[in-house]
Design an enzyme around this catalytic site. Structure first.
Site, PDB file in Angstrom:
ATOM      1  N   ASP A  17       0.831  -1.212   0.000  1.00  0.00           N
ATOM      2  CA  ASP A  17       0.000   0.000   0.000  1.00  0.00           C
ATOM      3  C   ASP A  17       0.864   1.261   0.000  1.00  0.00           C
ATOM      4  OD1 ASP A  17      -2.361   1.418   0.004  1.00  0.00           O
ATOM      5  OD2 ASP A  17      -2.704   1.221   2.160  1.00  0.00           O
ATOM      6  N   ASN A  65     -11.107  -2.461  -5.306  1.00  0.00           N
ATOM      7  CA  ASN A  65     -10.326  -1.513  -6.111  1.00  0.00           C
ATOM      8  C   ASN A  65     -10.983  -1.156  -7.447  1.00  0.00           C
ATOM      9  OD1 ASN A  65      -7.127  -2.780  -4.917  1.00  0.00           O
ATOM     10  ND2 ASN A  65      -8.209  -0.927  -4.281  1.00  0.00           N
TER      11      ASN A  65
HETATM   12  C1  IPE Z   1      -5.533  -2.720  -0.216  1.00  0.00           C
HETATM   13  O1  IPE Z   1      -5.156  -1.411  -0.379  1.00  0.00           O
HETATM   14  C2  IPE Z   1      -5.529  -3.417  -1.528  1.00  0.00           C
HETATM   15  C3  IPE Z   1      -4.222  -3.628  -2.147  1.00  0.00           C
HETATM   16  C4  IPE Z   1      -3.075  -3.313  -1.627  1.00  0.00           C
HETATM   17  C5  IPE Z   1      -4.251  -4.256  -3.430  1.00  0.00           C
HETATM   18  P1  IPE Z   1      -6.220  -0.223  -0.504  1.00  0.00           P
HETATM   19  O2  IPE Z   1      -5.455   1.028  -0.614  1.00  0.00           O
HETATM   20  O3  IPE Z   1      -7.182  -0.524  -1.587  1.00  0.00           O
HETATM   21  O4  IPE Z   1      -6.977  -0.328   0.892  1.00  0.00           O
HETATM   22  P2  IPE Z   1      -7.937   0.689   1.640  1.00  0.00           P
HETATM   23  O5  IPE Z   1      -9.090   0.948   0.738  1.00  0.00           O
HETATM   24  O6  IPE Z   1      -7.171   1.935   1.900  1.00  0.00           O
HETATM   25  O7  IPE Z   1      -8.320   0.004   2.896  1.00  0.00           O
HETATM   26  C1  IPE Z   2      -1.544   0.290  -3.347  1.00  0.00           C
HETATM   27  O1  IPE Z   2      -1.338   1.666  -3.336  1.00  0.00           O
HETATM   28  C2  IPE Z   2      -1.806  -0.256  -4.722  1.00  0.00           C
HETATM   29  C3  IPE Z   2      -3.171  -0.725  -4.941  1.00  0.00           C
HETATM   30  C4  IPE Z   2      -4.143  -0.717  -4.067  1.00  0.00           C
HETATM   31  C5  IPE Z   2      -3.459  -1.247  -6.253  1.00  0.00           C
HETATM   32  P1  IPE Z   2      -2.531   2.692  -3.323  1.00  0.00           P
HETATM   33  O2  IPE Z   2      -2.884   3.011  -4.735  1.00  0.00           O
HETATM   34  O3  IPE Z   2      -3.651   2.220  -2.496  1.00  0.00           O
HETATM   35  O4  IPE Z   2      -1.842   3.947  -2.659  1.00  0.00           O
HETATM   36  P2  IPE Z   2      -2.485   4.964  -1.594  1.00  0.00           P
HETATM   37  O5  IPE Z   2      -2.979   4.121  -0.456  1.00  0.00           O
HETATM   38  O6  IPE Z   2      -3.587   5.675  -2.288  1.00  0.00           O
HETATM   39  O7  IPE Z   2      -1.352   5.840  -1.213  1.00  0.00           O
HETATM   40 MG    MG Z   3      -4.097   2.417  -0.537  1.00  0.00          MG
END
Ligand code: IPE
Ligand code: IPE
Ligand code: MG
Length: 244
Positions: A17, A65
Site C-alpha cells: 500500500d 479496487n
Molecule cells: C488494499 O489497499 C488493496 C491492495 C493493496 C491491493 P487499498 O489502498 O485498496 O486499501 P484501503 O481501501 O485503503 O483500505
Molecule cells: C496500493 O497503493 C496499490 C493498490 C491498491 C493497487 P494505493 O494506490 O492504495 O496507494 P495509496 O494508499 O492511495 O497511497
Molecule cells: Mg491504498
C-alpha cells in the site's frame, strides 16, 4: 541481514500500500506511484526468494479496487500484463512458481491470458511459490467457498456434520497454501482491507510507515527480524513452549 538459521516464516503475505501517496508527495499523479511500485514488487520477489521464503503472497488488486477511477484501474491492469510478460525470465531464473488467487474469471481477458501463460511456464519450478491476489476479497472468497460446499451438501457429496476446518480450507482459493505466518502492510495503515481473513487467524502482523515504492530489502529484513523475535503461542502458555 537476517539470521537464516532461526525461524524464517514459511508464508509471508504483503499488503502493498501507498503507491498513490508516494506519487502525490512528489507532485505526480497516482499512476507514477504504481509504475514505481512495480519495481518494488520485482525487488521484493527476488529478495524473498533469496532469503528462502517458501510462499510469498502479494495483494495486488482487491475486489474493492474496481471503485477507483477507470483510468487508474485500466493502468493497473496494463501494468500487470506488462510485468507478467517482462518478469517471466526473472521467475524462471529464480526458480519461482507463479499462481494467483481471487475471482480471476472477472479480470479482463488479456490479464487472464497473461496470467495463464506465466503460470503455465513456471509450473515446474520448485522454488518459492509466488501468489498474486488479483480481484481478491476475503468476503468473496468465503462466499464462493460456502456456495460450493452448500452445493455439495445438496447433492449428497458432503454431509453437514463432516464440514470441518479442513474442508473449508479446501474450498478457499488458498487451498494449496499453508496459513500465513507473517503479514506485512506498508504505508502506515493498520487494517486488513479484506485480505486473507481466514488464513491470517494466527499470523504475526507487521505494519510499517514506509510507502510501497520505497519498500526494499532492508525493510523486508526488518520485518523478518521482528517476526523472529516474537513468541507464537497458539493459545498455549510461554512455559509450555519452553518445555519442548
Ligand atoms: C488494499 O489497499 C488493496 C491492495 C493493496 C491491493 P487499498 O489502498 O485498496 O486499501 P484501503 O481501501 O485503503 O483500505
Ligand atoms: C496500493 O497503493 C496499490 C493498490 C491498491 C493497487 P494505493 O494506490 O492504495 O496507494 P495509496 O494508499 O492511495 O497511497
Ligand atoms: Mg491504498
Amino acid at each position: 541481514m537476517i539470521d537464516a538459521s532461526s525461524n524464517i516464516p514459511k508464508h509471508v503475505a504483503i499488503i502493498m500500500d501507498g503507491n498513490g501517496r508516494w506519487a502525490q508527495e512528489r507532485g505526480k499523479n497516482r499512476i507514477f506511484g504504481h509504475r514505481t511500485g512495480k519495481k518494488a514488487v520485482q525487488n521484493i520477489v527476488e529478495t524473498a526468494a533469496k532469503h528462502k521464503i517458501d510462499y510469498l503472497t502479494l495483494y495486488a488488486f482487491s475486489t474493492e479496487n474496481w471503485k477507483r477511477p477507470p483510468l487508474e484501474v485500466n493502468t493497473l491492469m496494463d501494468l500487470l500484463i506488462r510485468s507478467l510478460k517482462r518478469e517471466l525470465k526473472q521467475m524462471l531464473e529464480n526458480n519461482i512458481r507463479l499462481q494467483s488467487i481471487g475471482a480471476l474469471e472477472s479480470l479482463p481477458v488479456e490479464v487472464q491470458k497473461a496470467l495463464q501463460h506465466t503460470i503455465e511456464q513456471t509450473k515446474n519450478n520448485s522454488g518459492m511459490v509466488l501468489t498474486l491476489a488479483l480481484n481478491y476479497g476475503a468476503h468473496q472468497e468465503i462466499t464462493q467457498a460456502v456456495r460450493s460446499i452448500a452445493t455439495k451438501v445438496k447433492n449428497n457429496i458432503i454431509s453437514p456434520e463432516k464440514i470441518d476446518q479442513n474442508i473449508i480450507n479446501k474450498h478457499l482459493y488458498t487451498r494449496n497454501l499453508p496459513a500465513v505466518d507473517l503479514l506485512i502492510r506498508t504505508s502506515g495503515e493498520q487494517r486488513i482491507s479484506n485480505f486473507l481473513l481466514w488464513q491470517i487467524a494466527y499470523a504475526e502482523l507487521y505494519f510499517t510507515e514506509v510507502l510501497w515504492p520505497d519498500f526494499n530489502e532492508t525493510h523486508f529484513c526488518a520485518a523478518i527480524k521482528s517476526y523472529q523475535k516474537r513468541e507464537r503461542r497458539f493459545g498455549k502458555t510461554s512455559e509450555q513452549l519452553q518445555e519442548k
